[in-house]
Design a protein around this motif. Structure first.
Motif, PDB file in Angstrom:
ATOM      1  N   GLY A 218       0.756  -1.096   0.104  1.00  0.00           N
ATOM      2  CA  GLY A 218       0.057  -0.034   0.165  1.00  0.00           C
ATOM      3  C   GLY A 218       0.849   1.120  -0.025  1.00  0.00           C
ATOM      4  O   GLY A 218       0.452   2.416  -0.691  1.00  0.00           O
ATOM      5  N   LEU A 219       1.868   1.345   0.724  1.00  0.00           N
ATOM      6  CA  LEU A 219       2.955   2.362   0.950  1.00  0.00           C
ATOM      7  C   LEU A 219       3.124   2.810  -0.504  1.00  0.00           C
ATOM      8  O   LEU A 219       3.406   4.172  -0.558  1.00  0.00           O
ATOM      9  CB  LEU A 219       3.942   2.441   2.101  1.00  0.00           C
ATOM     10  N   VAL A 223      -1.022   4.509  -0.621  1.00  0.00           N
ATOM     11  CA  VAL A 223      -2.205   4.441   0.391  1.00  0.00           C
ATOM     12  C   VAL A 223      -1.949   4.124   1.850  1.00  0.00           C
ATOM     13  O   VAL A 223      -0.769   3.070   2.171  1.00  0.00           O
ATOM     14  CB  VAL A 223      -2.812   2.882  -0.183  1.00  0.00           C
ATOM     15  N   PRO A 224      -2.166   4.962   2.687  1.00  0.00           N
ATOM     16  CA  PRO A 224      -1.849   4.571   4.152  1.00  0.00           C
ATOM     17  C   PRO A 224      -2.518   3.285   4.686  1.00  0.00           C
ATOM     18  O   PRO A 224      -3.773   2.938   4.100  1.00  0.00           O
ATOM     19  CB  PRO A 224      -2.456   6.115   4.671  1.00  0.00           C
ATOM     20  N   GLY A 238       5.064   3.968  10.207  1.00  0.00           N
ATOM     21  CA  GLY A 238       5.588   5.082  10.643  1.00  0.00           C
ATOM     22  C   GLY A 238       4.471   6.335  10.635  1.00  0.00           C
ATOM     23  O   GLY A 238       3.348   6.195  11.228  1.00  0.00           O
ATOM     24  N   HIS A 239       4.733   7.391   9.994  1.00  0.00           N
ATOM     25  CA  HIS A 239       3.806   8.561   9.761  1.00  0.00           C
ATOM     26  C   HIS A 239       2.867   8.290   8.720  1.00  0.00           C
ATOM     27  O   HIS A 239       2.144   9.203   8.579  1.00  0.00           O
ATOM     28  CB  HIS A 239       4.362   9.785   9.707  1.00  0.00           C
ATOM     29  N   ALA A 240       2.852   7.129   8.055  1.00  0.00           N
ATOM     30  CA  ALA A 240       2.101   6.893   6.789  1.00  0.00           C
ATOM     31  C   ALA A 240       0.726   6.163   7.326  1.00  0.00           C
ATOM     32  O   ALA A 240       0.277   5.533   6.544  1.00  0.00           O
ATOM     33  CB  ALA A 240       2.743   6.283   5.671  1.00  0.00           C
ATOM     34  N   ALA A 272       3.415   8.264   2.842  1.00  0.00           N
ATOM     35  CA  ALA A 272       3.512   6.985   2.245  1.00  0.00           C
ATOM     36  C   ALA A 272       4.063   7.135   0.989  1.00  0.00           C
ATOM     37  O   ALA A 272       5.060   6.222   0.343  1.00  0.00           O
ATOM     38  CB  ALA A 272       1.969   6.677   1.977  1.00  0.00           C
ATOM     39  N   ALA A 273       3.891   8.256   0.135  1.00  0.00           N
ATOM     40  CA  ALA A 273       4.623   8.372  -0.994  1.00  0.00           C
ATOM     41  C   ALA A 273       5.966   8.648  -0.980  1.00  0.00           C
ATOM     42  O   ALA A 273       6.736   8.256  -1.901  1.00  0.00           O
ATOM     43  CB  ALA A 273       4.049   9.482  -1.661  1.00  0.00           C
TER      44      ALA A 273
END
Length: 294
Positions: A218-219, A223-224, A238-240, A272-273
């Protein structure tokens, strides 16, 4: 010579994907059904699903071949949970090296057996980003069963009601059911990409999770994920995404916060991106180094 001792690789599981990617990159040359087929002096990568419960077999071939045990998940940490098993611990101690998919899995192996494992994280492949930008469409990718947490997710979404939806892509364990979700079964690459394209949020609420390949998939698509506070999942996301306790009230609160905050959703998608994750070539190099070590 380097070979792989593994179960049937046709089932669409994360472990089988890992094994197949190593085969595709020539890390191992062929699959064998037993250690008797492995010539003396060869290195054999043993999938833990077939080797961790057979220490007597490993002991019989110790020194004749190089034994490298690939542990995706300890049997003691599966669901229903089992106590730490003497045969599994003995297997870990008998082999020449142990490979695991994450730092948390390495810590667990060390805790159980005293063996220091080599971390070779699963890789990712280049894919196009997801185009979804909504809030209420949740996707769960992976085996649908007791350990992965789909029932917990479905219960939370049922409480929240419309417009929330949950779609589950993956093999459904025999006898397992999840009310209020769409069960898609295993999907080919094109169909799975279509699901990622419509997913606002991915969810993996596993009871035990040594890595979380679906989260990484997903990342790389932007996509979080909503993940449980177990295993490697918090560090991977993480932050995603959002880390949550495995409790229906906590999951409901997290989903409501996600839906109510465009700022949170955009921040998670940007994170994520921006994540740099290993490729399968990176994974292959690490495992090759272990197999070729003196």
């Amino acid at each position: 010579m380097r070979v792989l001792l593994a179960p049937d690789l046709s089932a669409p599981t994360g472990g089988n994907r890992y094994d197949a990617e190593l085969l595709a990159r020539g890390v191992v040359g062929r699959v064998v059904g037993s250690l008797e087929e492995v010539p003396a002096g060869a290195a054999v990568l043993l999938d833990g699903l077939v080797a961790s419960a057979r220490p007597d077999v490993l002991a019989a071939h110790r020194g004749r071949v190089r034994l490298v045990l690939l542990v995706h998940l300890l049997r003691a940490d599966d669901v229903p949970p089992e106590p730490v098993l003497a045969d599994e611990v003995r297997s870990l101690r008998l082999v020449d090296a142990v490979v695991v998919p994450s730092r948390s899995a390495a810590r667990r192996v060390l805790e159980v057996s005293g063996v220091e494992a080599v971390v070779a994280e699963p890789g990712t492949a280049p894919v196009r980003p997801s185009v979804a930008r909504g809030a209420h469409r949740v996707l769960s990718v992976g085996t649908v069963g007791a350990r992965k947490g789909q029932r917990l997710l479905a219960e939370a979404v049922a409480r929240l009601g419309d417009p929330w939806t949950v779609r589950c892509a993956g093999t459904v364990e025999e006898g397992f059911s999840v009310a209020g979700t769409t069960l898609l079964g295993p999907l080919d690459d094109a169909a799975l990409q279509a699901e990622w394209d419509r997913a606002d949020l991915h969810a993996l609420l596993s009871e035990a999770e040594p890595y979380g390949m679906a989260v990484a998939e997903g990342l790389v698509r932007g996509v979080p994920s909503l993940v449980a506070d177990r295993g490697e999942l918090p560090d991977l996301v993480g932050h995603a995404g959002i880390v949550v306790e495995r409790d229906v009230d906590a999951v409901c609160a997290a989903l409501e916060r996600w839906a109510a905050s465009p700022g949170l959703r955009n921040a998670c998608r940007r994170a994520a991106a921006a994540r740099e994750l290993p490729t399968w070539d990176d994974t292959a190099r690490t495992v090759t180094d272990v197999l070729e070590a003196p």
